[in-house]
Design a protein around this motif. Structure first.
Motif, PDB file in Angstrom:
ATOM      1  N   ASP A  32     -58.560 -45.719 -45.094  1.00 49.61           N
ATOM      2  CA  ASP A  32     -58.783 -44.404 -44.492  1.00 49.61           C
ATOM      3  C   ASP A  32     -57.623 -43.453 -44.770  1.00 49.61           C
ATOM      4  O   ASP A  32     -57.549 -42.377 -44.169  1.00 49.61           O
ATOM      5  N   HIS A  33     -56.740 -43.845 -45.698  1.00 50.89           N
ATOM      6  CA  HIS A  33     -55.614 -42.999 -46.062  1.00 50.89           C
ATOM      7  C   HIS A  33     -55.907 -42.281 -47.370  1.00 50.89           C
ATOM      8  O   HIS A  33     -56.164 -42.920 -48.406  1.00 50.89           O
ATOM      9  N   ARG A  34     -55.801 -40.994 -47.386  1.00 47.19           N
ATOM     10  CA  ARG A  34     -56.082 -40.208 -48.589  1.00 47.19           C
ATOM     11  C   ARG A  34     -55.197 -40.629 -49.754  1.00 47.19           C
ATOM     12  O   ARG A  34     -55.633 -40.631 -50.905  1.00 47.19           O
ATOM     13  N   ARG A  35     -53.964 -41.012 -49.473  1.00 44.39           N
ATOM     14  CA  ARG A  35     -53.011 -41.347 -50.529  1.00 44.39           C
ATOM     15  C   ARG A  35     -53.414 -42.600 -51.320  1.00 44.39           C
ATOM     16  O   ARG A  35     -52.893 -42.847 -52.403  1.00 44.39           O
ATOM     17  N   ASP A  36     -54.334 -43.391 -50.776  1.00 42.75           N
ATOM     18  CA  ASP A  36     -54.755 -44.612 -51.456  1.00 42.75           C
ATOM     19  C   ASP A  36     -55.839 -44.375 -52.503  1.00 42.75           C
ATOM     20  O   ASP A  36     -56.289 -45.321 -53.147  1.00 42.75           O
ATOM     21  N   TYR A  37     -56.268 -43.144 -52.649  1.00 42.25           N
ATOM     22  CA  TYR A  37     -57.316 -42.789 -53.615  1.00 42.25           C
ATOM     23  C   TYR A  37     -56.718 -41.905 -54.704  1.00 42.25           C
ATOM     24  O   TYR A  37     -55.954 -40.982 -54.405  1.00 42.25           O
ATOM     25  N   ASP A  38     -57.070 -42.188 -55.949  1.00 36.25           N
ATOM     26  CA  ASP A  38     -56.443 -41.438 -57.033  1.00 36.25           C
ATOM     27  C   ASP A  38     -57.417 -40.631 -57.879  1.00 36.25           C
ATOM     28  O   ASP A  38     -57.001 -39.916 -58.786  1.00 36.25           O
TER      29      ASP A  38
END
Length: 126
Positions: free
Chosen positions: A108-114
């Motif tokens: 649910d963390h945006r930073r984990d998606y690229d």
């Protein structure tokens, strides 16, 4: 370079339903967890739902539990977001995203998606 393309947004009355789709290019769709996020005007982009690439397990934001369902069709390189019982507060631009690493559960963390799509507008009228 993988591309994600969302579709299915639109204008709907409160209580109605929409199904969003996100198609991915490339041959490795199935090994990545996928997520849906949304961003309302003037607000941050927040997690909505995610689906694993390991066992298709899912997770949801509390605000959409019981109303939204995320699913994936690996044969079609597509992830879906079925949205029922829509509320005016669901109004936002909806983005699909691919997690940065393979064979993972959603985050649910945006930073984990690229990798992100361009977004599709969902407007719920009262």
């Amino acid at each position: 370079q993988v591309q994600l393309v969302e579709s299915g947004g639109g204008l709907v009355q409160a209580g109605g339903s929409l199904r969003l789709s996100c198609g991915a290019s490339g041959r490795t769709f199935s090994i990545y967890a996928m997520g849906w996020f949304r961003q309302a005007p003037g607000k941050e982009r927040n997690f909505v739902a995610g689906i694993s690439s390991i066992d298709s397990s899912t997770m949801y934001a509390d605000s959409v539990k019981g109303r939204f369902t995320i699913s994936r069709d690996n044969a079609k390189n597509t992830v879906y977001l079925q949205m029922n019982s829509l509320k005016p507060e669901d109004t936002a631009v909806y983005y699909c995203a691919r997690r940065a690493h393979t064979y993972t559960y959603p985050s649910d963390h945006r930073r984990d998606y690229d990798t992100w799509g361009q977004g599709t507008q969902v407007t719920v009228s009262s």
